[in-house]
Design a protein around this motif. Structure first.
Motif, PDB file in Angstrom:
ATOM      1  N   THR A 185       0.740  -1.314  -0.163  1.00 21.34           N
ATOM      2  CA  THR A 185      -0.084  -0.164  -0.036  1.00 21.34           C
ATOM      3  C   THR A 185       0.739   1.096   0.033  1.00 21.34           C
ATOM      4  O   THR A 185       0.120   2.360   0.102  1.00 21.34           O
ATOM      5  CB  THR A 185      -0.882   0.058   1.167  1.00 21.34           C
ATOM      6  N   ASN A 186       2.052   1.208  -0.236  1.00 13.98           N
ATOM      7  CA  ASN A 186       3.122   2.224  -0.238  1.00 13.98           C
ATOM      8  C   ASN A 186       3.391   2.750  -1.547  1.00 13.98           C
ATOM      9  O   ASN A 186       3.707   4.053  -1.591  1.00 13.98           O
ATOM     10  CB  ASN A 186       4.425   2.064   0.342  1.00 13.98           C
ATOM     11  N   ALA A 187       2.836   2.110  -2.517  1.00 13.42           N
ATOM     12  CA  ALA A 187       3.117   2.535  -3.941  1.00 13.42           C
ATOM     13  C   ALA A 187       1.927   2.096  -4.819  1.00 13.42           C
ATOM     14  O   ALA A 187       2.360   1.304  -5.987  1.00 13.42           O
ATOM     15  CB  ALA A 187       4.442   2.104  -4.415  1.00 13.42           C
ATOM     16  N   LEU A 188       0.967   2.817  -4.592  1.00 13.78           N
ATOM     17  CA  LEU A 188      -0.549   2.238  -5.445  1.00 13.78           C
ATOM     18  C   LEU A 188      -0.687   3.047  -6.530  1.00 13.78           C
ATOM     19  O   LEU A 188      -0.401   4.005  -6.438  1.00 13.78           O
ATOM     20  CB  LEU A 188      -1.709   2.102  -4.634  1.00 13.78           C
ATOM     21  N   ASP A 247      -8.300  10.063  -4.338  1.00 10.44           N
ATOM     22  CA  ASP A 247      -8.731  10.629  -2.975  1.00 10.44           C
ATOM     23  C   ASP A 247      -8.858   9.572  -2.086  1.00 10.44           C
ATOM     24  O   ASP A 247      -9.468   9.775  -1.023  1.00 10.44           O
ATOM     25  CB  ASP A 247     -10.209  11.174  -3.379  1.00 10.44           C
ATOM     26  N   ARG A 248      -8.367   8.156  -2.316  1.00  7.12           N
ATOM     27  CA  ARG A 248      -8.134   7.241  -1.150  1.00  7.12           C
ATOM     28  C   ARG A 248      -6.606   7.142  -0.569  1.00  7.12           C
ATOM     29  O   ARG A 248      -6.589   6.513   0.379  1.00  7.12           O
ATOM     30  CB  ARG A 248      -8.290   5.828  -2.091  1.00  7.12           C
ATOM     31  N   PHE A 249      -5.616   8.102  -1.285  1.00 12.13           N
ATOM     32  CA  PHE A 249      -4.490   8.134  -0.608  1.00 12.13           C
ATOM     33  C   PHE A 249      -4.594   9.017   0.841  1.00 12.13           C
ATOM     34  O   PHE A 249      -4.889  10.173   0.660  1.00 12.13           O
ATOM     35  CB  PHE A 249      -3.508   8.733  -1.658  1.00 12.13           C
ATOM     36  N   GLY A 278      -3.437  -1.950  14.140  1.00 11.76           N
ATOM     37  CA  GLY A 278      -2.129  -2.270  13.689  1.00 11.76           C
ATOM     38  C   GLY A 278      -2.139  -2.361  12.365  1.00 11.76           C
ATOM     39  O   GLY A 278      -3.174  -2.322  11.604  1.00 11.76           O
ATOM     40  N   GLY A 279      -0.998  -2.632  11.688  1.00 11.10           N
ATOM     41  CA  GLY A 279      -0.960  -2.889  10.339  1.00 11.10           C
ATOM     42  C   GLY A 279      -1.001  -1.689   9.412  1.00 11.10           C
ATOM     43  O   GLY A 279      -0.119  -0.655   9.551  1.00 11.10           O
ATOM     44  N   ILE A 280      -1.874  -1.773   8.488  1.00 10.91           N
ATOM     45  CA  ILE A 280      -2.034  -0.739   7.319  1.00 10.91           C
ATOM     46  C   ILE A 280      -2.427   0.493   8.243  1.00 10.91           C
ATOM     47  O   ILE A 280      -3.655   0.451   8.465  1.00 10.91           O
ATOM     48  CB  ILE A 280      -2.696  -1.182   6.138  1.00 10.91           C
ATOM     49  N   VAL A 281      -1.804   1.595   7.917  1.00  7.33           N
ATOM     50  CA  VAL A 281      -2.310   2.892   8.680  1.00  7.33           C
ATOM     51  C   VAL A 281      -2.314   3.923   7.611  1.00  7.33           C
ATOM     52  O   VAL A 281      -2.868   5.021   7.736  1.00  7.33           O
ATOM     53  CB  VAL A 281      -1.435   3.309   9.551  1.00  7.33           C
ATOM     54  N   LYS A 282      -1.884   3.656   6.149  1.00  4.14           N
ATOM     55  CA  LYS A 282      -1.773   4.660   5.227  1.00  4.14           C
ATOM     56  C   LYS A 282      -1.902   4.116   3.790  1.00  4.14           C
ATOM     57  O   LYS A 282      -1.210   3.095   3.477  1.00  4.14           O
ATOM     58  CB  LYS A 282      -0.680   5.647   5.443  1.00  4.14           C
ATOM     59  N   LEU A 283      -2.519   4.767   2.828  1.00  5.17           N
ATOM     60  CA  LEU A 283      -2.421   4.403   1.486  1.00  5.17           C
ATOM     61  C   LEU A 283      -1.729   5.357   0.804  1.00  5.17           C
ATOM     62  O   LEU A 283      -2.166   6.544   0.935  1.00  5.17           O
ATOM     63  CB  LEU A 283      -3.923   4.201   1.106  1.00  5.17           C
TER      64      LEU A 283
END
Length: 291
Positions: free
Chosen positions: A199-202, A259-261, A280-285
């Motif tokens: 999710t760091n380079a979508l 607009d999801r980022f 925990g886990g994914i905190v940002k797109l």
């Protein structure tokens, strides 16, 4: 029950020894105080310090009491002895665990220290935790004012969560005002968000699946969850009716757009209340072009 009202004589210190001795709840009861050389009497309730009768020279009692005074003594009659008229036992409830954050299935021990109790009949104590009431001790006789330490252990489940209280069983049930543990509360819901890709380079237009694993949640009303990615919120679950503490793996499939980022969060709805969970886990797109 032990004790009733103390009497205070005019121009003399309050006598803390109850002149009436032992009374029985819900019955009438008479106390006599000898006048000596005092000009008047004030009868004082021990629980709140209220003057229930003032005699100087005639007596003026409040509702529920009658009083007289003559040359040698003053007499007070309680029409029906209640908890407000007696010296209530003191109690303190302690725990071997943090009762503000309990895990389901945890073993919990509560210790109840009771001081200064008496019953003219058989005495006993009940403990209520949430929806469960249990006898802490069998009914027993006491010959004098007594102290008692009681322990109970149980496994925490949804029926145990809620207010904690102690009742003295003495020809009826009488609630005590205890210090210490007041309620048993569940630990907050636990949340972890995972993804089927980095999710760091979508890239915009990508199909993305996010999974929110949520443990240890409960709502006595209808429950629900939403997932927010930046400015867009999706419903994960709604109008769930529950009968116990639950676990859910909630999946949200979406198409990545600009607009999801941004930040990712999960909200827990219980009735009219909304709580943002710490996940925990994914905190940002983030987009592939993001710095």
């Amino acid at each position: 029950m032990l004790s009733t009202l103390n009497r205070s004589a005019d121009a003399a210190p309050t006598d803390s020894t109850c002149p009436g001795g032992v009374a029985t709840l819900a019955t009438d009861y008479t106390i006599t105080g000898y006048r000596s050389n005092y000009t008047g009497f004030i009868w004082v309730r021990p629980t709140d310090g209220r003057y229930v009768a003032t005699c100087n020279p005639s007596c003026s009692p409040v509702a529920g009491y009658s009083a007289t005074m003559n040359a040698t003594h003053s007499t007070l009659t309680i029409i029906s002895v209640g908890l407000q008229d007696v010296e209530i036992p003191q109690c303190n409830i302690s725990s071997d665990e943090d009762t503000d954050s309990l895990e389901p299935g945890a073993q919990l021990t509560l210790t109840v220290d009771i001081t200064g109790y008496y019953c003219s009949r058989e005495a006993g104590f009940d403990l209520t935790t949430g929806a469960v009431t249990e006898a802490l001790t069998t009914k027993h006789n006491v010959s004098d004012v007594s102290d008692l330490t009681l322990n109970t252990s149980f496994k925490v489940d949804i029926t145990r969560l809620g207010d904690v209280s102690i009742n003295l069983m003495c020809d009826g049930s009488w609630p005590l005002q205890c210090e210490g543990v007041q309620d048993l509360l569940k630990s907050p819901p636990q949340c972890n968000i995972s993804s089927d890709m980095d999710t760091n380079a979508l890239e915009p237009g990508t199909n993305l699946t996010l999974t929110a694993d949520i443990h240890n949640y409960y709502c006595s009303q209808q429950a629900g969850f939403t997932l927010t990615t930046a400015a867009i919120t999706n419903i994960l679950l709604q109008n769930q009716t529950m009968d116990n503490i639950s676990y859910s793996a909630l999946i949200s499939s979406l198409i990545v757009t600009a607009d999801r980022f941004g930040d990712v969060s999960v909200n827990f709805m219980c009735g009219n209340n909304t709580e943002t969970l710490t996940c925990g886990g994914i905190v940002k797109l983030s987009g592939w072009y993001s710095l």
